[in-house]
Scaffold this active site. Structure first.
Site, mmCIF file in Angstrom:
data_model
loop_
_atom_site.group_PDB
_atom_site.id
_atom_site.type_symbol
_atom_site.label_atom_id
_atom_site.label_comp_id
_atom_site.label_asym_id
_atom_site.label_seq_id
_atom_site.Cartn_x
_atom_site.Cartn_y
_atom_site.Cartn_z
ATOM 1 N N CYS A 79 0.869 -1.180 0.000
ATOM 2 C CA CYS A 79 0.000 0.000 0.000
ATOM 3 C C CYS A 79 0.906 1.229 0.000
ATOM 4 C CB CYS A 79 -0.962 -0.031 1.187
ATOM 5 S SG CYS A 79 -0.154 -0.115 2.801
ATOM 6 N N LYS A 80 0.623 2.211 0.813
ATOM 7 C CA LYS A 80 1.487 3.395 0.903
ATOM 8 C C LYS A 80 2.589 3.179 1.925
ATOM 9 C CE LYS A 80 1.388 8.416 1.689
ATOM 10 N NZ LYS A 80 2.633 8.441 2.426
#
Length: 113
Positions: A79-80
């Site tokens: 994800c981030k």
């Protein structure tokens, strides 16, 4: 926190993007994915990952325009920063995707290299 045996690092990812047997899934929102992503990754947001991995192969292919990963596939989630990817990992493991892993540094780490 994810089991250390299920954590991959940046240099692992550099190899994985060239290995077609690895399934790399970005669990960020589509707008985040469009702003930048890891090569060869597919976008399935964390909010629908459980539903997506529970779909039939036919429905998955129509929805995501890709083959559904086999339960025996090695799926790497990112994800981030690693939080949403860890949630996705937990869902995948619960659904029987026993070789799943998480890129804990995720896109923040990838983008700094």
């Amino acid at each position: 926190m994810a089991d250390p045996a299920r954590v991959v690092k940046f240099y692992d990812m550099l190899k994985y993007i060239h290995e077609p047997t690895k399934v790399i899934i970005d669990v960020r929102n589509p707008d985040e994915f469009k702003e930048g992503n890891i090569p060869t990754s597919k976008n399935i947001p964390v909010g629908v990952i459980r539903e997506a991995l529970s779909m039939t192969e036919e429905v998955f292919k129509k929805t995501y325009l890709n083959e559904k990963p086999l339960e025996s596939a090695e799926i790497i989630f990112y994800c981030k920063s690693g939080k949403r990817a860890t949630v996705a990992l937990e869902h995948a493991l619960e659904l029987g995707y026993s070789k799943s892993k998480v890129y804990i540094g995720s896109y923040d780490d990838w983008s700094t290299h």
